[in-house]
Design a protein around this motif. Structure first.
Motif, PDB file in Angstrom:
ATOM      1  N   ARG A  13      60.272 -92.895 -16.078  1.00 41.95           N
ATOM      2  CA  ARG A  13      60.976 -92.644 -17.443  1.00 41.95           C
ATOM      3  C   ARG A  13      61.352 -93.814 -18.158  1.00 41.95           C
ATOM      4  O   ARG A  13      61.241 -94.019 -19.421  1.00 41.95           O
ATOM      5  N   TYR A  14      62.005 -94.582 -17.380  1.00 39.74           N
ATOM      6  CA  TYR A  14      62.812 -95.961 -18.116  1.00 39.74           C
ATOM      7  C   TYR A  14      61.483 -96.687 -18.772  1.00 39.74           C
ATOM      8  O   TYR A  14      61.865 -97.534 -19.696  1.00 39.74           O
ATOM      9  N   ARG A  15      60.336 -97.061 -18.119  1.00 37.81           N
ATOM     10  CA  ARG A  15      59.296 -97.879 -18.621  1.00 37.81           C
ATOM     11  C   ARG A  15      58.795 -97.174 -20.046  1.00 37.81           C
ATOM     12  O   ARG A  15      58.452 -97.827 -20.851  1.00 37.81           O
ATOM     13  N   LEU A  16      58.880 -95.841 -20.080  1.00 41.23           N
ATOM     14  CA  LEU A  16      58.271 -95.473 -21.346  1.00 41.23           C
ATOM     15  C   LEU A  16      59.671 -95.475 -22.227  1.00 41.23           C
ATOM     16  O   LEU A  16      59.114 -95.657 -23.494  1.00 41.23           O
ATOM     17  N   ARG A  17      60.822 -95.419 -21.881  1.00 37.65           N
ATOM     18  CA  ARG A  17      61.742 -95.585 -22.849  1.00 37.65           C
ATOM     19  C   ARG A  17      61.717 -96.937 -23.408  1.00 37.65           C
ATOM     20  O   ARG A  17      61.895 -97.361 -24.642  1.00 37.65           O
ATOM     21  N   GLU A  18      61.517 -97.977 -22.580  1.00 40.43           N
ATOM     22  CA  GLU A  18      61.234 -99.265 -23.091  1.00 40.43           C
ATOM     23  C   GLU A  18      60.497 -99.245 -24.048  1.00 40.43           C
ATOM     24  O   GLU A  18      60.394-100.279 -24.874  1.00 40.43           O
ATOM     25  N   GLY A  19      59.183 -98.793 -23.761  1.00 40.31           N
ATOM     26  CA  GLY A  19      57.926 -98.846 -25.082  1.00 40.31           C
ATOM     27  C   GLY A  19      58.589 -98.109 -26.331  1.00 40.31           C
ATOM     28  O   GLY A  19      57.667 -98.441 -27.250  1.00 40.31           O
ATOM     29  N   GLY A  20      59.579 -97.413 -26.249  1.00 41.96           N
ATOM     30  CA  GLY A  20      60.016 -96.585 -27.491  1.00 41.96           C
ATOM     31  C   GLY A  20      59.929 -95.233 -27.655  1.00 41.96           C
ATOM     32  O   GLY A  20      60.214 -94.667 -28.784  1.00 41.96           O
ATOM     33  N   LEU A  21      59.472 -94.652 -26.356  1.00 40.33           N
ATOM     34  CA  LEU A  21      59.502 -93.317 -26.517  1.00 40.33           C
ATOM     35  C   LEU A  21      60.952 -92.453 -26.434  1.00 40.33           C
ATOM     36  O   LEU A  21      61.556 -93.132 -25.549  1.00 40.33           O
ATOM     37  N   VAL A  22      61.126 -91.637 -26.906  1.00 38.84           N
ATOM     38  CA  VAL A  22      62.530 -91.121 -27.142  1.00 38.84           C
ATOM     39  C   VAL A  22      62.541 -89.548 -26.476  1.00 38.84           C
ATOM     40  O   VAL A  22      61.653 -89.038 -26.737  1.00 38.84           O
ATOM     41  N   PHE A  23      63.271 -89.626 -25.433  1.00 36.17           N
ATOM     42  CA  PHE A  23      63.276 -88.257 -24.763  1.00 36.17           C
ATOM     43  C   PHE A  23      64.706 -87.542 -25.402  1.00 36.17           C
ATOM     44  O   PHE A  23      65.923 -87.808 -25.101  1.00 36.17           O
ATOM     45  N   SER A  24      64.420 -86.650 -26.366  1.00 34.15           N
ATOM     46  CA  SER A  24      65.303 -85.963 -27.170  1.00 34.15           C
ATOM     47  C   SER A  24      65.754 -84.644 -26.661  1.00 34.15           C
ATOM     48  O   SER A  24      66.652 -84.019 -27.243  1.00 34.15           O
ATOM     49  N   GLY A  25      65.069 -84.325 -25.506  1.00 37.17           N
ATOM     50  CA  GLY A  25      65.634 -82.855 -24.798  1.00 37.17           C
ATOM     51  C   GLY A  25      65.275 -83.100 -23.541  1.00 37.17           C
ATOM     52  O   GLY A  25      64.466 -83.370 -23.007  1.00 37.17           O
ATOM     53  N   MET A  26      66.550 -82.682 -22.979  1.00 35.37           N
ATOM     54  CA  MET A  26      66.551 -82.678 -21.248  1.00 35.37           C
ATOM     55  C   MET A  26      67.229 -81.409 -20.689  1.00 35.37           C
ATOM     56  O   MET A  26      68.170 -80.965 -21.296  1.00 35.37           O
ATOM     57  N   ASN A  27      66.747 -81.015 -19.638  1.00 31.19           N
ATOM     58  CA  ASN A  27      67.180 -80.036 -18.824  1.00 31.19           C
ATOM     59  C   ASN A  27      68.558 -80.549 -18.180  1.00 31.19           C
ATOM     60  O   ASN A  27      68.386 -81.502 -17.291  1.00 31.19           O
ATOM     61  N   PRO A  28      69.734 -80.070 -18.606  1.00 32.87           N
ATOM     62  CA  PRO A  28      71.074 -80.647 -17.807  1.00 32.87           C
ATOM     63  C   PRO A  28      71.232 -80.360 -16.549  1.00 32.87           C
ATOM     64  O   PRO A  28      71.655 -81.185 -15.739  1.00 32.87           O
ATOM     65  N   ASP A  29      70.458 -79.323 -15.868  1.00 32.29           N
ATOM     66  CA  ASP A  29      70.693 -78.852 -14.608  1.00 32.29           C
ATOM     67  C   ASP A  29      69.943 -79.759 -13.611  1.00 32.29           C
ATOM     68  O   ASP A  29      70.344 -80.347 -12.364  1.00 32.29           O
ATOM     69  N   ARG A  30      68.811 -80.070 -13.895  1.00 30.67           N
ATOM     70  CA  ARG A  30      67.599 -80.739 -13.173  1.00 30.67           C
ATOM     71  C   ARG A  30      67.505 -82.243 -13.667  1.00 30.67           C
ATOM     72  O   ARG A  30      66.593 -82.857 -13.017  1.00 30.67           O
ATOM     73  N   ASP A  31      67.846 -82.716 -14.834  1.00 30.23           N
ATOM     74  CA  ASP A  31      67.639 -83.890 -15.567  1.00 30.23           C
ATOM     75  C   ASP A  31      65.941 -84.006 -15.502  1.00 30.23           C
ATOM     76  O   ASP A  31      65.380 -85.014 -15.404  1.00 30.23           O
ATOM     77  N   LEU A  32      65.418 -83.013 -16.218  1.00 29.16           N
ATOM     78  CA  LEU A  32      63.896 -82.728 -16.414  1.00 29.16           C
ATOM     79  C   LEU A  32      63.722 -83.129 -17.918  1.00 29.16           C
ATOM     80  O   LEU A  32      64.495 -82.545 -18.840  1.00 29.16           O
ATOM     81  N   VAL A  33      62.731 -83.713 -18.471  1.00 22.83           N
ATOM     82  CA  VAL A  33      62.237 -84.143 -19.694  1.00 22.83           C
ATOM     83  C   VAL A  33      61.635 -82.868 -20.528  1.00 22.83           C
ATOM     84  O   VAL A  33      60.745 -82.281 -19.721  1.00 22.83           O
ATOM     85  N   GLU A  34      62.514 -82.420 -21.482  1.00 19.69           N
ATOM     86  CA  GLU A  34      61.826 -81.216 -22.002  1.00 19.69           C
ATOM     87  C   GLU A  34      61.026 -81.677 -23.357  1.00 19.69           C
ATOM     88  O   GLU A  34      60.270 -80.789 -23.807  1.00 19.69           O
ATOM     89  N   ILE A  35      61.837 -82.364 -24.104  1.00 20.39           N
ATOM     90  CA  ILE A  35      61.200 -82.961 -25.369  1.00 20.39           C
ATOM     91  C   ILE A  35      61.144 -84.483 -25.348  1.00 20.39           C
ATOM     92  O   ILE A  35      61.779 -85.282 -25.020  1.00 20.39           O
ATOM     93  N   ILE A  36      59.822 -84.840 -26.109  1.00 15.65           N
ATOM     94  CA  ILE A  36      59.825 -86.392 -26.476  1.00 15.65           C
ATOM     95  C   ILE A  36      59.458 -86.401 -27.907  1.00 15.65           C
ATOM     96  O   ILE A  36      58.938 -85.565 -28.689  1.00 15.65           O
TER      97      ILE A  36
END
Length: 587
Positions: free
Chosen positions: A484-507
Motif C-alpha cells: 500500500r505504501y508504494r501506491l501511496r508514494e505514487g500518489g494514490l489516495v486511500f480515502s476510505g478504510m475499514n477501521p476494524d481490519r485496516d482494509l482499503v475500501e475506497i481509492i
C-alpha cells in the motif's frame, strides 16, 4: 397469530405466476408493495425460489442475472433489488428463501434429532419448514403486510410444496388475513385478431386443483382488456371483474405502480384483507414523491453517455442494480443517462479509444475470473489519462489499483493473485481469512461493513461530509497492505478504510485544485474506486451519493467537451401515455 405494528393481525399477500415465466411478478409485487406503503402500511416482500441452490451466490450471471446482496450478507435473487428500490426498506436473509435452503434446514433438524425418530417427509416436515419461513418476517412485529412472491409458474413440479404451504397457511391464518394475486398471460393472436383467455383459465384451474383460489388476477397483455374480456375472465376464473387487472407493457417499470393504482388494485387488495378505510374518508395512496420522481425521469433536460465496461454486458440483468442506479441518479439530476455496454473481452490498447469515444464517464463493473480483465485495465488507463470521470466497483476498483501500480508507479507485472498467483507485485491479494476456505457458497466477505472516510477527500464530499458509512461487500480479494505504501508514494489516495481490519475500501486520485501538498503523481477531476457495491443501496427515494456525484461529474465533463445530447423522446403505448400523462399533469 402474528401481530403487526398496529397490534392487529399481520396480513399475508401471496403472488404467484402462471402460463409462462418472466411476466413480471417481481415488479408487480414491488409496485403493489409501494401502493400499500403509500397508504401508511408497513410492508416488506419476500421471494421463494424453487431452485435447489441454497442461494444465488454460486450462479453465473448468464444463468440468473445479478446476485443481490443484503446488509446481513444474503446472496439473493435480483428481485430483492426491485423490492428495496421501490420500498426503501432493507431486505434480509429472511426475504429470499430457496428450495435448497428449505431442505438444508430440514436435513439439519433431522440430523439433530428434532423430529423424534419420525420418518421425514415432504408433508408435513418440508411444508412446515416453508411455512416457518413465510411467518419469519411476520413474527418480528415490524410489518402490517408481508408480500410473498413464489418463483416459477403454477404447475411446475418444483413449486408444488410452496403452493401446498400457501393452502395450509390460508387455513391457519384465516381467509381475512390472507389473499392470493395470480399473474397470467393473455396473448393476442394477430391472425384471429383476438385476445385469448384460455391460458389464464387453465392456469387458474391448475391453482384450484391444489386448493387455491386467486382473489386477484393480473393479466399481462400487449393490448388493453375490453370489459367483455374482463367479465369473461372473471366468470370462468371465479374472480370479480373489478379484480381482473390488466398489466400492459410500460415504457418504464417505475410507471407500473401508477398503472395499477389507476385500476384500483390497492383498493381491491385492501378490501380483501379488511384493511380498507371507508370510501368517504379514504384519501388514497400518497404518491407525491413517486410522481415527482417520474416527472424527472420523463422530462430530463439533457442526455449524457457513460460506458459500462464488464464481462457480462450481453445479459440485460447481469448488472441490473448498476443500470437502475444510473437511471435513478439521472432522474434526480434531470439527466438522461444513456449506458453504452462495452464487453471488456474485446478491449485492447489499440481499440479502447475507438470503443469509448464520445462517452463522458466510465464505470468498470464487478466480476470474478480473469476473462476480460486486460480490457478493464485498458478502460481504466484511458479514463485516467483522458481525465474522463471514472468509477470502479469491487473488481473495478482492483483493476484500477493494478493499472495505477503498473503505469504510474512503474511496478511492472503488478497484478492480482486471483489471476496471477506468482505476480512480482501482488497489489491485490486474497484476504487472510479466505486462504483456508474451500467451499464457494456464502463464504466471501458479505454484507455491510463500516468505512471511515478521510476528511477533505472526494469520498467525504460525496457522502456529505460524514465521517463513516456502511456499505455492502461481496469479495475475497483486497488491496495488499504490504504494498500500500508504494501506491501511496505514487500518489494514490486511500480515502476510505475499514477501521476494524485496516482494509482499503475506497481509492481516489487527487483533484487538480487539491494538487498542492499531495504526494507526487497524477491528478484527476473525478476518479474513484470502491471495494463495496454502492448500487445495492440505491432507491427511488435516494439514489446512492456515489452514482449521483458520478452522473453529475459526467454531465460536467460532457458539457465542457460538447458531448451533451438531446434527451430521447419517450415512445409510449396509448394506454401508458393516457395513465402517466394524467397523473404527471394532475399530481
Amino acid at each position: 397469530m402474528p401481530a403487526g405494528p398496529a397490534d392487529r393481525p399481520v396480513k399475508f399477500l401471496f403472488v404467484t405466476g402462471g402460463v409462462t415465466s418472466s411476466l413480471g411478478k417481481g415488479i408487480v409485487s414491488a409496485s403493489l408493495g409501494r401502493l400499500l406503503e403509500a397508504r401508511g402500511l408497513q410492508v416488506t416482500i419476500q421471494k421463494f425460489d424453487p431452485y435447489i441452490n441454497v442461494d444465488a451466490g454460486t450462479m453465473n450471471p448468464y444463468e440468473h442475472g445479478e446476485v443481490y446482496v443484503t446488509d446481513d450478507g444474503a446472496e439473493t435473487d435480483l428481485d430483492l433489488g426491485h423490492y428495496e428500490r421501490y420500498l426503501g426498506v432493507p431486505m434480509s436473509q429472511a426475504n429470499n428463501v430457496t428450495t435448497g435452503r428449505v431442505y438444508s434446514g430440514v436435513i439439519a433438524k433431522e440430523r439433530a434429532g428434532a423430529y423424534l425418530g419420525k420418518t421425514v417427509q415432504v408433508v408435513p416436515h418440508v411444508i412446515d419448514e416453508i411455512k416457518g419461513w413465510m411467518r419469519r418476517l411476520a413474527e418480528t412485529g415490524d410489518y402490517d403486510v408481508i408480500i410473498t412472491e413464489i418463483g416459477g409458474t403454477a404447475g411446475d413440479i418444483e413449486s408444488l410444496p410452496y403452493l401446498e404451504a400457501i393452502r395450509q397457511l390460508v387455513l391457519e391464518e384465516g381467509r381475512a388475513n390472507t389473499a392470493l394475486v395470480h399473474l397470467t398471460l393473455v396473448p393476442y393472436l394477430a391472425a384471429a385478431g383476438e385476445l385469448k383467455t384460455k391460458p389464464t383459465q387453465h392456469s387458474v384451474k391448475t391453482l384450484q386443483s391444489y386448493g387455491l383460489q386467486p382473489d386477484v388476477l393480473v393479466a399481462r397483455t400487449e393490448h388493453p382488456l375490453p370489459d367483455d374480456v374482463r367479465r369473461k375472465i372473471g366468470l370462468f376464473c371465479n374472480v370479480e371483474p373489478e379484480a381482473v387487472i390488466e398489466s400492459l407493457d410500460a415504457e418504464s417499470i417505475y410507471e407500473v405502480p401508477l398503472l395499477l393504482r389507476e385500476q384500483r388494485l390497492d383498493e381491491v387488495v385492501l378490501r380483501r384483507l379488511q384493511l380498507a378505510a371507508p370510501l368517504d374518508v379514504d384519501p388514497g395512496p400518497d404518491l407525491e414523491n413517486w410522481v415527482a420522481f417520474l416527472r424527472g425521469l420523463k422530462s430530463p433536460d439533457e442526455k449524457v453517455t457513460v460506458a459500462l465496461v464488464g464481462k457480462y454486458v450481453e445479459h440485460q440483468d447481469a448488472y441490473k442494480s448498476i443500470s437502475e442506479s444510473f437511471l435513478l441518479a439521472g432522474a434526480h439530476r434531470g439527466v438522461q443517462v444513456e449506458v453504452r455496454s462495452v464487453l471488456s473481452d474485446d478491449l485492447t490498447d489499440e481499440n479502447v479509444a475507438e470503443r469509448l469515444d464520445g462517452v463522458s464517464g466510465v464505470l468498470v463493473a464487478p466480476g470474478f475470473g480473469d476473462r476480460g480483465v486486460d480490457g478493464k485495465i485498458e478502460a481504466v488507463r484511458w479514463a485516467r489519462e483522458g481525465g474522463v470521470p471514472f468509477l470502479g466497483i469491487c473488481l473495478g476498483m482492483q483493476v484500477a489499483t493494478i493499472e495505477f501500480a503498473r503505469n504510474v508507479c512503474g511496478l511492472e507485472g503488478a497484478h492480482s493473485t486471483e489471476f496471477e498467483p506468482d505476480a512480482p507485485f501482488p497489489v491485490i491479494s486474497m484476504m487472510a481469512e479466505q486462504k483456508t476456505v474451500t467451499d464457494k457458497g456464502g463464504t466471501m466477505r458479505l454484507g455491510a461493513y463500516t468505512c471511515a472516510l478521510a476528511p477533505g477527500s472526494l469520498a467525504a464530499e460525496v457522502y456529505g461530509g460524514t465521517e463513516t458509512v456502511r456499505e455492502r461487500h461481496r469479495h475475497r480479494y483486497e488491496v495488499n497492505n504490504d504494498l500500500r505504501y508504494r501506491l501511496r508514494e505514487g500518489g494514490l489516495v486511500f480515502s476510505g478504510m475499514n477501521p476494524d481490519r485496516d482494509l482499503v475500501e475506497i481509492i481516489e486520485l487527487p483533484r487538480p485544485a487539491q494538487g498542492d501538498g499531495q504526494a507526487e503523481g497524477p491528478t484527476h477531476p473525478w476518479f474513484v474506486g470502491v471495494q463495496f457495491h454502492p448500487e445495492y443501496r440505491t432507491t427511488v427515494r435516494a439514489p446512492h451519493p456515489l452514482f449521483a456525484s458520478f452522473v453529475g461529474a459526467a454531465a460536467d465533463y460532457a458539457r465542457a467537451a460538447g458531448q451533451l445530447g438531446e434527451p430521447q423522446a419517450p415512445s409510449r403505448t396509448r394506454r401508458v401515455r393516457r395513465a402517466t400523462a394524467r397523473v404527471l399533469s394532475d399530481g
